[in-house]
Write a protein that holds these residues in place. Structure first.
Motif, mmCIF file in Angstrom:
data_model
loop_
_atom_site.group_PDB
_atom_site.id
_atom_site.type_symbol
_atom_site.label_atom_id
_atom_site.label_comp_id
_atom_site.label_asym_id
_atom_site.label_seq_id
_atom_site.Cartn_x
_atom_site.Cartn_y
_atom_site.Cartn_z
ATOM 1 N N PRO A 6 2.043 -5.553 16.626
ATOM 2 C CA PRO A 6 3.394 -5.076 16.287
ATOM 3 C C PRO A 6 3.772 -5.376 14.837
ATOM 4 O O PRO A 6 4.539 -4.622 14.232
ATOM 5 C CB PRO A 6 4.297 -5.821 17.266
ATOM 6 N N GLU A 7 3.220 -6.436 14.266
ATOM 7 C CA GLU A 7 3.519 -6.757 12.871
ATOM 8 C C GLU A 7 3.024 -5.643 11.951
ATOM 9 O O GLU A 7 3.728 -5.231 11.026
ATOM 10 C CB GLU A 7 2.888 -8.099 12.459
ATOM 11 N N ALA A 8 1.804 -5.171 12.196
ATOM 12 C CA ALA A 8 1.243 -4.090 11.372
ATOM 13 C C ALA A 8 2.049 -2.808 11.537
ATOM 14 O O ALA A 8 2.327 -2.108 10.555
ATOM 15 C CB ALA A 8 -0.218 -3.846 11.734
ATOM 16 N N ILE A 49 12.428 -8.182 17.494
ATOM 17 C CA ILE A 49 11.111 -8.071 18.132
ATOM 18 C C ILE A 49 10.088 -9.047 17.536
ATOM 19 O O ILE A 49 9.377 -9.735 18.263
ATOM 20 C CB ILE A 49 10.590 -6.618 18.041
ATOM 21 N N LEU A 50 10.019 -9.100 16.209
ATOM 22 C CA LEU A 50 8.998 -9.930 15.560
ATOM 23 C C LEU A 50 9.429 -11.390 15.442
ATOM 24 O O LEU A 50 8.592 -12.285 15.505
ATOM 25 C CB LEU A 50 8.654 -9.395 14.168
ATOM 26 N N THR A 146 11.047 -5.357 -1.799
ATOM 27 C CA THR A 146 11.240 -5.473 -0.357
ATOM 28 C C THR A 146 9.903 -5.490 0.369
ATOM 29 O O THR A 146 9.662 -6.345 1.231
ATOM 30 C CB THR A 146 12.093 -4.301 0.178
ATOM 31 N N ALA A 147 9.031 -4.555 0.019
ATOM 32 C CA ALA A 147 7.729 -4.466 0.688
ATOM 33 C C ALA A 147 6.907 -5.726 0.462
ATOM 34 O O ALA A 147 6.267 -6.234 1.393
ATOM 35 C CB ALA A 147 6.972 -3.235 0.193
ATOM 36 N N ALA A 148 6.928 -6.250 -0.760
ATOM 37 C CA ALA A 148 6.141 -7.455 -1.069
ATOM 38 C C ALA A 148 6.642 -8.660 -0.284
ATOM 39 O O ALA A 148 5.851 -9.389 0.337
ATOM 40 C CB ALA A 148 6.179 -7.743 -2.564
ATOM 41 N N GLY A 155 3.230 -11.132 7.379
ATOM 42 C CA GLY A 155 1.828 -11.551 7.418
ATOM 43 C C GLY A 155 1.642 -13.028 7.702
ATOM 44 O O GLY A 155 0.702 -13.434 8.388
ATOM 45 N N SER A 156 2.542 -13.850 7.191
ATOM 46 C CA SER A 156 2.425 -15.301 7.385
ATOM 47 C C SER A 156 3.204 -15.810 8.589
ATOM 48 O O SER A 156 2.963 -16.914 9.058
ATOM 49 C CB SER A 156 2.920 -16.037 6.134
#
Length: 169
Positions: A6-8, A49-50, A146-148, A155-156
């Motif tokens: 789900p993270e991806a 969710i995450l 934002t994306a970074a 990711g972490s």
């Protein structure tokens, strides 16, 4: 396959929406409200969710980020007589903060601002006639920031401030 990760899937959604906002801003100097609304809604959903960003932090970041940029917009207009920041940028930061939370807001704005400055400096070096006082779309730089930050956090599995703290300590 994305349901197993789900993270991806969440990050892909953010990248597509941020990319759409950036492309629209480059093309027409506008970030559509519909894109900002989708970023806001999916960011709130991702926070639930995450769990990388707590929902309270997502909402606090949205309120503070949007309020801060609205204040900058107002102050610039009061001082210079014209808007130096578009309302779409303000809305984008409000929406994007739901993805990065309160803790990701400052790093995102710093990265966006530094990358915009680097772009302006690079353009000026390559083209001495480039008007550094002219309008540029800020959305692509906000999208990059934002994306970074979101990628680091998702990711972490922890906030960007915790990552910085670990790196320094």
């Amino acid at each position: 396959m994305l349901s197993a990760h789900p993270e991806a899937g969440a990050l892909l959604i953010l990248l597509l929406l941020a990319g759409a906002a950036a492309a629209s801003d480059i093309r027409a100097m506008i970030i559509p409200d519909a894109v900002n609304l989708l970023i806001l809604v999916t960011g709130l959903g991702a926070s639930v969710i995450l769990g990388t960003v707590e929902p309270v932090s997502a909402l606090a970041g949205a309120l503070l980020g949007g309020g801060l940029l609205l204040g900058v917009r107002w102050a610039f207009r009061a001082r210079r007589g014209y808007h130096g920041l578009g309302l779409g940028d303000v809305k984008f930061v409000t929406a994007a903060a739901t993805w990065i939370g309160l803790e990701g807001l400052a790093p995102m704005l710093l990265l966006a601002s530094l990358s915009a400055l680097a772009y302006m400096g690079g353009r000026r070096l390559l083209d001495a006639g480039f008007d550094t006082g002219g309008r540029i779309p800020f959305g692509p730089f906000l999208a990059l920031g934002t994306a970074a930050v979101a990628a680091l956090q998702i990711g972490s599995g922890t906030s960007v401030l915790d990552l910085i703290d670990r790196a320094l300590g």
